[in-house]
Motif scaffolding. Sequence first.
Motif, PDB file in Angstrom:
ATOM      1  N   GLN A   1       0.828  -1.093   0.122  1.00 56.23           N
ATOM      2  CA  GLN A   1       0.037  -0.119   0.026  1.00 56.23           C
ATOM      3  C   GLN A   1       0.933   1.286   0.062  1.00 56.23           C
ATOM      4  O   GLN A   1       0.750   2.124  -0.752  1.00 56.23           O
ATOM      5  N   GLU A   2       2.036   1.111   0.708  1.00 53.72           N
ATOM      6  CA  GLU A   2       2.889   2.326   0.824  1.00 53.72           C
ATOM      7  C   GLU A   2       3.462   2.831  -0.546  1.00 53.72           C
ATOM      8  O   GLU A   2       3.415   3.830  -0.981  1.00 53.72           O
TER       9      GLU A   2
ATOM     10  N   LYS B   1      -2.375   9.516   0.312  1.00 58.65           N
ATOM     11  CA  LYS B   1      -2.040   8.827   1.662  1.00 58.65           C
ATOM     12  C   LYS B   1      -2.300   7.322   1.764  1.00 58.65           C
ATOM     13  O   LYS B   1      -3.354   6.727   1.021  1.00 58.65           O
ATOM     14  N   ARG B   2      -1.580   6.735   2.350  1.00 61.35           N
ATOM     15  CA  ARG B   2      -1.956   5.024   2.509  1.00 61.35           C
ATOM     16  C   ARG B   2      -3.218   5.050   3.045  1.00 61.35           C
ATOM     17  O   ARG B   2      -3.882   4.055   2.702  1.00 61.35           O
ATOM     18  N   SER B   3      -3.490   5.925   4.154  1.00 62.80           N
ATOM     19  CA  SER B   3      -4.609   5.660   4.822  1.00 62.80           C
ATOM     20  C   SER B   3      -5.912   5.854   3.630  1.00 62.80           C
ATOM     21  O   SER B   3      -6.879   5.221   3.900  1.00 62.80           O
ATOM     22  N   LYS B   4      -5.667   6.530   2.744  1.00 61.85           N
ATOM     23  CA  LYS B   4      -6.768   6.703   1.725  1.00 61.85           C
ATOM     24  C   LYS B   4      -6.914   5.671   0.747  1.00 61.85           C
ATOM     25  O   LYS B   4      -8.047   5.245   0.590  1.00 61.85           O
TER      26      LYS B   4
ATOM     27  N   SER C   1      -5.965   2.724   1.615  1.00 69.19           N
ATOM     28  CA  SER C   1      -6.686   1.515   2.260  1.00 69.19           C
ATOM     29  C   SER C   1      -8.181   1.539   2.148  1.00 69.19           C
ATOM     30  O   SER C   1      -8.661   0.625   2.460  1.00 69.19           O
ATOM     31  N   ALA C   2      -8.527   2.911   2.657  1.00 66.42           N
ATOM     32  CA  ALA C   2     -10.143   2.908   2.844  1.00 66.42           C
ATOM     33  C   ALA C   2     -10.808   2.775   1.407  1.00 66.42           C
ATOM     34  O   ALA C   2     -11.761   2.116   1.311  1.00 66.42           O
TER      35      ALA C   2
ATOM     36  N   ASN D   1     -10.689  -1.160   0.922  1.00 70.93           N
ATOM     37  CA  ASN D   1     -11.695  -1.672   1.978  1.00 70.93           C
ATOM     38  C   ASN D   1     -13.188  -1.227   1.738  1.00 70.93           C
ATOM     39  O   ASN D   1     -14.260  -1.651   2.645  1.00 70.93           O
TER      40      ASN D   1
ATOM     41  N   GLN E   1     -14.431   1.512   2.177  1.00 71.57           N
ATOM     42  CA  GLN E   1     -14.944   2.433   3.297  1.00 71.57           C
ATOM     43  C   GLN E   1     -15.216   4.029   2.496  1.00 71.57           C
ATOM     44  O   GLN E   1     -15.782   4.911   3.214  1.00 71.57           O
ATOM     45  N   THR E   2     -14.693   4.195   1.349  1.00 70.43           N
ATOM     46  CA  THR E   2     -14.887   5.418   0.611  1.00 70.43           C
ATOM     47  C   THR E   2     -15.847   4.772  -0.617  1.00 70.43           C
ATOM     48  O   THR E   2     -15.473   4.335  -1.514  1.00 70.43           O
TER      49      THR E   2
END
Length: 267
Positions: A23-24, A33-36, A38-39, A42, A44-45
Amino acid sequence: MNDQKVFFGSNIKFMRERTKMSQEDLAGELKIKRSKLSAIENGQTKLPSAEDIINFSAYFKISIDSLFKIDLSKLGGLKMRELEAGNDVYINGSQIRVLAISVDKNNKENMEYVPVKAKAGYRAGFNDPEYIAALPKFNLPSLPEGKTFRMFPTTGDSMLPFPDGCEIVCQYLEDWESLKIQTLCIVILKGEQDFVFKQVTLQPDGLLMESYNSLYKPYVVPVSEVLEIWQYYSYHTIEIPESKDIQNIAALLKEMQSDIRIIKTNL
């Protein structure tokens, strides 16, 4: 109400893992961003930004429609290679290898014949129902029902003992991954060689094409250059088998074998 399932997030994860990226790594390539990421993976977005959607499509070279509408993880290796080579079902505006057929008055499939003079046109019209309907057509009573057959002419001597000018009856092959090693096939190509009659083997880098005639060297055709594959079923020719020559060759081989046995005995 449209219940179309959306595969965007799972497809992004599938493509990232297929290309062996973390992901990085992918987040860095796309400058997010990695968090974006990931979302998105999954789910989540629910609605990624238009800019992100376009960037994912451009990076993986897969159309936006395919990323949203097709579960890429369910595709076989060959179809994934087709997508990655540019044969995208939505980029091309039609399904991969849509087969056009014609039927008789009883709604039974005809067997179309593609004469030599129609070879160049077939490459352009192979998935056009009007073009296929205009080809010569007939039926052979011995053919299995529920299958699609077509007849193609051969030219040249690369597949001797199949004589030049014989007619090859073939069955349409939808699942290319079902090809066994050295399967006899008529392959319809995008390039100047419209039809190729060869022994075909599926390889990671494409289709290995081999002739019976050893004077012709094997070569590999990329999957992206292939329009259709038709598996050999039977052939028809007006040539009379040269039985006397075959019998003479067989007799000569027996004599040679006998001479070899005598030589080995005297050693």
